[in-house]
Design a protein around this motif. Structure first.
Motif, short mmCIF file in Angstrom:
data_model
loop_
_atom_site.label_atom_id
_atom_site.label_comp_id
_atom_site.label_asym_id
_atom_site.label_seq_id
_atom_site.Cartn_x
_atom_site.Cartn_y
_atom_site.Cartn_z
N ALA A 252 -61.63 46.67 15.15
CA ALA A 252 -60.68 47.68 14.64
C ALA A 252 -61.14 49.07 15.10
O ALA A 252 -60.37 49.96 15.41
N PRO A 253 -62.48 49.33 14.77
CA PRO A 253 -63.04 51.01 15.29
C PRO A 253 -62.96 51.25 16.75
O PRO A 253 -63.05 52.34 17.02
N ARG B 284 -59.71 47.30 24.62
CA ARG B 284 -58.82 47.38 23.12
C ARG B 284 -57.74 46.66 23.56
O ARG B 284 -56.63 47.46 24.33
N ILE C 18 -61.72 55.73 18.20
CA ILE C 18 -61.23 56.18 16.99
C ILE C 18 -62.49 57.43 16.39
O ILE C 18 -62.01 58.33 15.95
N ILE D 74 -65.54 56.55 11.12
CA ILE D 74 -64.40 56.11 10.23
C ILE D 74 -64.96 56.64 8.90
O ILE D 74 -65.98 56.13 8.14
N GLU E 65 -58.47 59.06 9.28
CA GLU E 65 -58.78 58.04 10.42
C GLU E 65 -58.99 56.62 9.97
O GLU E 65 -58.49 55.92 10.96
N ARG E 66 -59.18 56.20 8.63
CA ARG E 66 -59.08 54.90 8.35
C ARG E 66 -57.65 54.50 8.26
O ARG E 66 -57.30 53.56 8.65
N ARG F 192 -55.20 55.48 10.47
CA ARG F 192 -54.95 55.58 11.74
C ARG F 192 -55.57 53.98 12.12
O ARG F 192 -54.88 53.42 12.92
N MET F 193 -56.96 53.66 11.98
CA MET F 193 -57.39 52.49 12.41
C MET F 193 -56.64 51.41 11.71
O MET F 193 -56.34 50.41 12.55
N MET G 243 -54.80 48.54 13.86
CA MET G 243 -55.17 46.98 13.63
C MET G 243 -53.81 46.42 13.25
O MET G 243 -53.81 44.93 13.88
#
Length: 142
Positions: A37-38, A62, A73, A76, A84-85, A87-88, A92
């Motif tokens: 995911a990151p 990706r 990204i 995190i 940020e989290r 958006r991740m 995902m």
């Protein structure tokens, strides 16, 4: 080693991709390196390079993430409410198996046109969002 970062066209846009392979001795078997995911970051580029130094043409990508600016990204924030989290997880959760198979098709089509890549031999590696894809890849790309 030859490293490059390129945008590969997909059905839904493009995916920014890191490719690495030895300078000579090819063509090399292809490994598609599915990200967690990151997203792509230096640690994963280093992992791709390690595979490449063993004689592989490695495509670290990706899949299914075609929005601009999401290649990396960045760090995190551990706060579950951080932008940020959030958006991740948004990115995902937008991924599904049919989209990944479409992007995989585009990655393999790109590799077929590369003198350094031997698409007659293809393997995959990946992290957490890669696990559900294992059986699907075998069915889609026998």
């Amino acid at each position: 080693m030859i490293d490059q970062q390129i945008d590969i066209p997909t059905k839904d846009g493009k995916t920014t991709t890191f490719i690495t392979h030895p300078e000579r001795g090819g063509p090399f078997p292809v490994i598609i390196f599915y990200m967690d995911a990151p997203a792509i970051r230096e640690e994963l580029r280093d992992m791709a390079r390690r595979l490449g130094t063993s004689g592989y043409y490695v495509i670290a990508c990706r899949t299914c993430i075609t929005a601009p600016g999401v290649m990396e990204i960045g760090p995190i924030n551990p706060d579950p409410e951080s932008p940020e989290r959030k958006r991740m997880f948004q990115l995902m959760n937008s991924i599904n198996i049919p989209l990944v198979m479409e992007d995989t098709k585009a990655l393999l089509a790109y590799a077929e046109g590369q003198a350094a890549a031997n698409t007659g031999i293809v393997g995959t590696v990946g992290y957490c969002n890669e696990r559900p894809l294992r059986g699907q890849r075998g069915d889609a790309f026998p």
